[in-house]
Design a protein around this motif. Structure first.
Motif, PDB file in Angstrom:
ATOM      1  N   MET A   1      40.003  37.430  30.674  1.00 31.17           N
ATOM      2  CA  MET A   1      40.442  37.110  32.023  1.00 31.17           C
ATOM      3  C   MET A   1      40.390  38.367  32.900  1.00 31.17           C
ATOM      4  N   LEU A   2      40.016  38.189  34.163  1.00 27.78           N
ATOM      5  CA  LEU A   2      39.925  39.334  35.067  1.00 27.78           C
ATOM      6  C   LEU A   2      40.100  38.863  36.501  1.00 27.78           C
ATOM      7  N   ASN A   3      41.074  39.436  37.195  1.00 26.07           N
ATOM      8  CA  ASN A   3      41.255  39.205  38.615  1.00 26.07           C
ATOM      9  C   ASN A   3      41.068  40.546  39.307  1.00 26.07           C
ATOM     10  N   LEU A   4      40.151  40.615  40.262  1.00 31.76           N
ATOM     11  CA  LEU A   4      39.839  41.881  40.925  1.00 31.76           C
ATOM     12  C   LEU A   4      41.072  42.543  41.527  1.00 31.76           C
ATOM     13  N   ALA A   5      42.085  41.753  41.891  1.00 27.40           N
ATOM     14  CA  ALA A   5      43.302  42.319  42.479  1.00 27.40           C
ATOM     15  C   ALA A   5      44.046  43.239  41.521  1.00 27.40           C
ATOM     16  N   VAL A   6      43.626  43.260  40.255  1.00 19.30           N
ATOM     17  CA  VAL A   6      44.255  44.156  39.286  1.00 19.30           C
ATOM     18  C   VAL A   6      44.091  45.617  39.694  1.00 19.30           C
ATOM     19  N   ILE A   7      43.038  45.931  40.462  1.00 16.49           N
ATOM     20  CA  ILE A   7      42.842  47.333  40.850  1.00 16.49           C
ATOM     21  C   ILE A   7      43.970  47.806  41.758  1.00 16.49           C
ATOM     22  N   PRO A 156      35.729  36.357  34.300  1.00 17.85           N
ATOM     23  CA  PRO A 156      34.958  37.428  34.942  1.00 17.85           C
ATOM     24  C   PRO A 156      33.815  36.921  35.821  1.00 17.85           C
ATOM     25  N   GLY A 157      33.221  35.786  35.448  1.00 16.43           N
ATOM     26  CA  GLY A 157      32.099  35.250  36.218  1.00 16.43           C
ATOM     27  C   GLY A 157      32.489  34.353  37.359  1.00 16.43           C
ATOM     28  N   ASP A 158      33.801  34.175  37.596  1.00 19.57           N
ATOM     29  CA  ASP A 158      34.243  33.365  38.739  1.00 19.57           C
ATOM     30  C   ASP A 158      33.988  34.117  40.040  1.00 19.57           C
ATOM     31  N   THR A 159      33.759  33.356  41.093  1.00 20.37           N
ATOM     32  CA  THR A 159      33.483  33.963  42.401  1.00 20.37           C
ATOM     33  C   THR A 159      34.761  34.520  43.017  1.00 20.37           C
ATOM     34  N   ALA A 160      34.716  35.797  43.382  1.00 21.68           N
ATOM     35  CA  ALA A 160      35.847  36.447  44.057  1.00 21.68           C
ATOM     36  C   ALA A 160      35.647  36.471  45.561  1.00 21.68           C
ATOM     37  N   ALA A 161      34.401  36.636  46.001  1.00 21.17           N
ATOM     38  CA  ALA A 161      34.121  36.742  47.432  1.00 21.17           C
ATOM     39  C   ALA A 161      32.786  36.093  47.739  1.00 21.17           C
ATOM     40  N   ILE A 162      32.694  35.484  48.909  1.00 18.01           N
ATOM     41  CA  ILE A 162      31.427  34.984  49.433  1.00 18.01           C
ATOM     42  C   ILE A 162      31.128  35.812  50.675  1.00 18.01           C
ATOM     43  N   VAL A 163      30.093  36.635  50.580  1.00 17.85           N
ATOM     44  CA  VAL A 163      29.750  37.541  51.674  1.00 17.85           C
ATOM     45  C   VAL A 163      28.409  37.105  52.248  1.00 17.85           C
ATOM     46  N   TYR A 164      28.363  36.904  53.538  1.00 20.07           N
ATOM     47  CA  TYR A 164      27.154  36.370  54.164  1.00 20.07           C
ATOM     48  C   TYR A 164      26.161  37.470  54.504  1.00 20.07           C
ATOM     49  N   THR A 165      24.895  37.163  54.226  1.00 19.11           N
ATOM     50  CA  THR A 165      23.806  38.070  54.573  1.00 19.11           C
ATOM     51  C   THR A 165      23.633  38.061  56.089  1.00 19.11           C
ATOM     52  N   SER A 166      22.824  38.992  56.579  1.00 22.13           N
ATOM     53  CA  SER A 166      22.659  39.122  58.032  1.00 22.13           C
ATOM     54  C   SER A 166      21.815  38.019  58.637  1.00 22.13           C
ATOM     55  N   HIS A 179      34.293  38.420  40.194  1.00 23.37           N
ATOM     56  CA  HIS A 179      35.353  39.399  39.899  1.00 23.37           C
ATOM     57  C   HIS A 179      34.792  40.554  39.066  1.00 23.37           C
ATOM     58  N   PHE A 180      33.988  40.239  38.051  1.00 24.30           N
ATOM     59  CA  PHE A 180      33.445  41.284  37.188  1.00 24.30           C
ATOM     60  C   PHE A 180      32.461  42.164  37.956  1.00 24.30           C
ATOM     61  N   GLN A 181      31.592  41.540  38.723  1.00 18.28           N
ATOM     62  CA  GLN A 181      30.610  42.289  39.500  1.00 18.28           C
ATOM     63  C   GLN A 181      31.290  43.261  40.453  1.00 18.28           C
ATOM     64  N   LEU A 182      32.290  42.781  41.175  1.00 13.34           N
ATOM     65  CA  LEU A 182      32.971  43.648  42.134  1.00 13.34           C
ATOM     66  C   LEU A 182      33.793  44.732  41.437  1.00 13.34           C
ATOM     67  N   TYR A 183      34.405  44.397  40.299  1.00 13.50           N
ATOM     68  CA  TYR A 183      35.152  45.415  39.561  1.00 13.50           C
ATOM     69  C   TYR A 183      34.210  46.524  39.090  1.00 13.50           C
ATOM     70  N   MET A 184      33.098  46.137  38.488  1.00 10.99           N
ATOM     71  CA  MET A 184      32.154  47.133  37.978  1.00 10.99           C
ATOM     72  C   MET A 184      31.544  47.954  39.106  1.00 10.99           C
ATOM     73  N   ASN A 185      31.330  47.316  40.270  1.00 14.11           N
ATOM     74  CA  ASN A 185      30.762  48.043  41.396  1.00 14.11           C
ATOM     75  C   ASN A 185      31.790  48.950  42.067  1.00 14.11           C
ATOM     76  N   ALA A 186      33.046  48.855  41.676  1.00 13.79           N
ATOM     77  CA  ALA A 186      34.056  49.841  42.085  1.00 13.79           C
ATOM     78  C   ALA A 186      34.207  50.906  41.017  1.00 13.79           C
ATOM     79  N   ASP A 187      34.249  50.488  39.754  1.00 11.14           N
ATOM     80  CA  ASP A 187      34.533  51.406  38.657  1.00 11.14           C
ATOM     81  C   ASP A 187      33.376  52.370  38.372  1.00 11.14           C
ATOM     82  N   ILE A 188      32.169  51.831  38.204  1.00  6.76           N
ATOM     83  CA  ILE A 188      31.036  52.689  37.819  1.00  6.76           C
ATOM     84  C   ILE A 188      30.662  53.671  38.931  1.00  6.76           C
ATOM     85  N   PRO A 189      30.425  53.231  40.164  1.00  7.28           N
ATOM     86  CA  PRO A 189      30.109  54.213  41.215  1.00  7.28           C
ATOM     87  C   PRO A 189      31.250  55.194  41.456  1.00  7.28           C
TER      88      PRO A 189
END
Length: 500
Positions: A1-7, A156-166, A179-189
């Protein structure tokens, strides 16, 4: 289980009294940010928000953005960030397309937001700022919590955000970021960038844009750093905030660095606290990077990413391990290749320009409601970026241009960025953009839009002659139009389709 708000929850547990948000309204500590987002979560949950629901968030860089953002996530609902500059039909489209059940907006957007919400049939509209009969006050959405609001368990694969392209190549599409994608894109960079708890990240990038949301806000909160919030970019506001909050990190797009460089000569603000800057969103002109580093005495580390990859694909991880003018190497867990038009991998070298394709944890779940577009974007098992570039023998990537911006003049490929790099070196040019316009004989002709420096009055003949001394004839603009400004997105990128 993973909720991005854990950060946020973890940083508030470890550093409760440390500053999380700094603005002209004062300081919000981590404990206060966690508690205030808990109150929003409780208010939303009491109104039925939770897994399977979406809540739209249309705010500038003010404390209520992260308060609401993490509050939404805590309920298990999906955040839908909306640009504060959207007009009513655009608001209506994104609300309906995302299935949002409520919209949190602010006084600067409420007129268009209310009309868009009505058109989309959405009745729950909450307002941050001055009272308005069209919306209910944001405070009404908050419910005091005893203890802590429990984070809703998410996969982890649940959608946390829907961000619209330009929407530069069609209607905007909602990229579903997990949630996993956004967590990893905060943690790794953040680890590559060596973000520290004592850092102050100057945040002028709009938080509703994936660069600001992921690379500034989520990274800062993941590592317990503070954010210095600038609601709307101007060089003077940023320089003043750097001095006021002793900012150590600045994330920006090239137009921001250009504006800061132009303002530096007449500013007396103390910017000595800066230790590093990050450029993304577009390729920064080489001479701008060099001049900025000389003026401010700090390195600019370039990275590369897009909405669909939650901001990060490649990065120059440090001033000691970087290749100047490149966008760096793929971050941990990410693969990037350069393919030709037939899907064959190209070898390294400047002579082998092709489309950049990528795969890894960083890619979106898909475009919401656009199965065909999702399948096309991931054809061959790789995400197709639409960007043209090449890779050197050490794995560093260089962006040449967007596929859609490529100009084919009389059968020859002209990369606008190459021409723009030359124009930016002209002593009388402050800003430049190059586009292809229809031409009956050649298919396309090269046209340059130029913003002169203050007090300078170059002629089209002089600009064209300057390029002819530095570029092959077929690359040189035949047409030059002078403008006071160039059209920009809210994130500071030039809108070339508005120039064509």
């Amino acid at each position: 289980m993973l909720n991005l708000a854990v950060i946020l929850r973890e940083s508030a547990t470890v550093r409760p009294d440390a500053p999380a948000l700094m603005s002209d309204r004062g300081i919000v500590t981590y404990a206060e940010l966690d508690a205030r987002s808990d109150a929003v979560a409780a208010g939303l949950a009491g109104r039925g928000a939770g897994p399977g629901t979406a809540i739209a968030l249309q705010l500038p860089n003010i404390p209520e953005f992260p308060i609401a953002y993490y509050g939404i996530l805590k309920t298990g609902a999906t955040v839908v960030p909306l640009n504060v500059l959207l007009r009513a039909p655009e608001v209506a489209y994104q609300l309906a397309d995302s299935g949002a059940r409520a919209l949190i907006t602010w006084s600067g957007s409420v007129a268009e937001a209310a009309k868009g919400a009505a058109e989309a049939g959405l009745g729950d509209l909450y307002l941050v700022g001055a009272d308005d009969h069209a919306a209910r006050p944001f405070d009404e959405l908050t419910t005091p919590v005893t203890g802590q609001f429990p984070l809703c368990d998410r996969e982890p694969g649940d959608t946390a955000a829907i961000v619209y392209t330009s929407g530069t190549t069609g209607v905007p599409k909602g990229a579903e970021l997990t949630h996993f994608q956004l967590y990893m894109n905060a943690d790794i960079p953040g680890r590559l960038f060596e973000v520290r708890p004592d850092d102050v990240v100057l945040t002028a990038l709009p938080l509703f844009h994936v660069f600001g949301m992921s690379s500034a806000m989520n990274v800062a909160l993941r590592f317990g750093a503070a954010m210095s919030l600038v609601p709307r970019f101007s060089a003077e506001r940023v320089l003043a905030a750097i001095e006021r909050d002793h900012a150590t990190v600045f994330d920006g797009v090239p137009t921001m660095f250009i504006a800061l460089l132009a303002a530096a000569g007449t500013s007396d603000h103390d910017t000595s606290s800066l230790r590093v800057c990050v450029s993304g969103g577009d390729a920064i002109p080489a001479h701008v990077l060099d001049a900025f580093e000389r003026q401010f005495g700090v390195p600019i580390l370039e990275g590369y990413g897009m909405t669909e990859t939650a901001a990060t694909i490649t990065f120059n991880s440090s001033a000691q391990d970087r290749r100047v003018y490149s966008v760096g190497r793929p971050v941990w867990g990410v693969e990037v290749q350069v393919w030709d038009a037939d899907g064959r991998r190209l070898p390294p070298g400047r002579a082998h320009i092709g489309e950049l394709v990528t795969r890894g944890y960083h890619t979106m779940h898909g475009y919401r409601g656009h199965a065909a577009a999702t399948a096309d974007a991931f054809r061959g098992g790789w995400f197709h970026t639409g960007d043209l570039g090449y890779q050197d023998t050490d794995g560093f990537l260089y962006i040449v241009d967007r596929q859609k911006d490529l100009i084919i003049r009389g059968g020859y490929n002209v990369y606008p960025r190459e021409v723009e790099e030359v124009l930016y070196r002209h002593p009388d040019v402050a800003e430049a953009a190059v586009v292809g316009i229809p031409d009956e004989r050649l298919g396309q002709e090269v046209k340059a839009f130029v913003v002169p420096r203050p007090g300078c009055f170059p002629t089209a003949r002089q600009i064209i002659a300057y390029t002819r001394e530095r570029l092959a004839a077929y690359k040189c603009p035949r047409l030059v139009e002078f403008r006071d400004t160039l059209p920009l997105t809210a994130a500071g990128k030039v809108v070339k389709k508005a120039l064509v």
